[in-house]
Structure formats: C-alpha cells, structure tokens
Enzyme design. Structure first.
Site, short mmCIF file in Angstrom:
data_model
loop_
_atom_site.label_atom_id
_atom_site.label_comp_id
_atom_site.label_asym_id
_atom_site.label_seq_id
_atom_site.Cartn_x
_atom_site.Cartn_y
_atom_site.Cartn_z
N CYS A 195 0.86 -1.19 0.00
CA CYS A 195 0.00 0.00 0.00
C CYS A 195 0.90 1.23 0.00
CB CYS A 195 -0.97 -0.02 1.19
SG CYS A 195 -0.17 0.00 2.81
N ASN A 209 2.32 1.45 4.34
CA ASN A 209 2.64 0.17 5.02
C ASN A 209 2.35 0.26 6.53
OD1 ASN A 209 5.52 -2.04 5.55
ND2 ASN A 209 3.43 -2.60 5.10
N CYS A 258 -1.36 0.72 7.38
CA CYS A 258 -2.79 0.42 7.53
C CYS A 258 -3.20 -0.81 6.70
CB CYS A 258 -3.65 1.61 7.12
SG CYS A 258 -3.42 3.08 8.15
N ARG A 259 -3.30 -0.63 5.38
CA ARG A 259 -3.91 -1.70 4.57
C ARG A 259 -3.00 -2.91 4.37
NH1 ARG A 259 -5.16 2.19 -0.27
NH2 ARG A 259 -3.23 3.04 0.64
N SER A 260 -1.75 -2.68 3.94
CA SER A 260 -0.92 -3.86 3.66
C SER A 260 -0.50 -4.63 4.92
CB SER A 260 0.29 -3.51 2.77
OG SER A 260 1.16 -2.60 3.37
N ASP A 291 -8.16 3.85 1.06
CA ASP A 291 -7.20 4.30 2.07
C ASP A 291 -7.97 4.74 3.32
OD1 ASP A 291 -5.30 5.56 3.59
OD2 ASP A 291 -4.42 6.66 1.92
P1 4NP Z 1 -1.79 2.78 4.12
O1 4NP Z 1 -2.43 4.12 4.70
O2 4NP Z 1 -1.26 3.12 2.74
O3 4NP Z 1 -2.94 1.83 4.07
O4 4NP Z 1 -0.70 2.37 5.08
C1 4NP Z 1 -1.74 5.33 4.74
C2 4NP Z 1 -0.86 5.59 5.77
C3 4NP Z 1 -0.20 6.80 5.83
C4 4NP Z 1 -0.41 7.76 4.85
C5 4NP Z 1 -1.29 7.48 3.82
C6 4NP Z 1 -1.94 6.26 3.76
N1 4NP Z 1 0.25 9.01 4.92
O5 4NP Z 1 -0.05 9.87 4.08
O6 4NP Z 1 1.09 9.21 5.79
#
Ligand code: 4NP
Length: 156
Positions: free
Chosen positions: A8, A11, A13-15, A125
């Site tokens: 994702c 790294n 939340c989703r992955s 997201d």
């Molecule tokens: P992820 O979520 O891609 O599912 O881990 C996010 C975590 C952090 C950010 C964006 C999405 N960020 O902009 O910091």
C-alpha cells in the site's frame, strides 16, 4: 515456496492488515512451509513504524495480530524475490509498475482481483477515514485473502 508481498502507500494500515490476515489463513491451512507473506509501502514516511493504532485495534477485534509488524519501503529486489506483488489500490499499482524491472510486471496485480464479489478494485485508504473505514478494509482484505489462498491452492 510461493512468496506473496502486499503493498500500500504507507505500510501502516492496509498492507499490514493484509499481511496479518493472510498469514493467519496460511497458518490455519497448514501451509506455512509453502507460502511466505510480507508487506511494504510505496512511500517512505513511515519506515520503521508499527502499524497505525486504529488498524491494530480493528484487526485485534477479529483475532489478527499486527503488533510485531514494522513498515518498510518497497525495493527493486522485491520484484525478483516475490512471486505475487499485490497492490491495495490503482495508485499503488501504477507506482509499482513504474518501478518494476522489465519482464516482471505479470507478478504485479490488484489485490481485489481476488475478490470479484466485492465489486471494488481498490481497498480504500482508511488513513483519513473514521473507525468504520478500518472495518471495511478488514472485510475486503478477508475476502481477497480467501480468494488468493484458493487460487494458490489450485496451482499447487
Ligand atoms: P496505508 O495508509 O497506505 O494503508 O498504510 C496510509 C498511511 C499513511 C499515509 C497514507 C496512507 N500518509 O499519508 O502518511
């Protein structure tokens, strides 16, 4: 050994959610010696950080442990190391394809390709979303993880 990498943006939340859900499914199927699981982000902001607390709490409520995971950024070597590199959304897919060495793009796919019943292409997201968005991520990830395990079993 079949090696699966979930990717994702951050790294955190989703992955990591996909990582923990799929690891648990693989363990419950007794396939830990045959399938390895990891996750990474396309971005660098959260390198070394544990998963987002909201993701950790939502996952724990369904029996998944995210606490030991730490964020890392995807590296070029991942494209030779892993057999399946599964993107959480279309932007992750585009970023992966842009850095993928020639001839390896067939490994790179959208994770929700394995959950056609979900009717979505992207795991949204949840970072700026409410608590519900983390449950939605879990629903989608559980569906696609089951589809992926079925697919891998059929090709063994
Ligand atoms: P992820 O979520 O891609 O599912 O881990 C996010 C975590 C952090 C950010 C964006 C999405 N960020 O902009 O910091």
């Amino acid at each position: 050994m079949t090696k699966v990498l979930f990717v994702c943006l951050g790294n955190i939340c989703r992955s990591p959610t996909a990582d923990a859900v799929f690891k648990k499914m693989v363990a419950e199927a007794g396939l830990e010696d045959l399938i390895s699981v990891d996750s990474a982000g396309t971005g660098s902001w959260h390198i070394g950080h544990p998963p987002d607390r909201r993701a950790t709490v939502a996952a724990a409520q369904r029996g998944y442990d995210l606490s030991l995971l730490r964020a890392r950024q995807i590296v070029k070597e991942d494209f030779s190391q892993f057999d399946h590199i599964l993107a959480m959304d279309a932007q992750n897919l585009a970023d992966l394809n842009a850095m993928c060495p020639p001839g390896r793009n067939e490994k790179v796919r959208l994770f929700l390709d394995y959950a056609p019943e979900a009717g979505l292409t992207d795991v949204p997201d949840p970072y700026y979303g409410g608590e519900d968005s983390f449950d939605h991520v879990l629903d989608l990830v559980e569906s696609a993880a089951a589809g992926l395990l079925n697919q891998l079993n059929q090709h063994r």
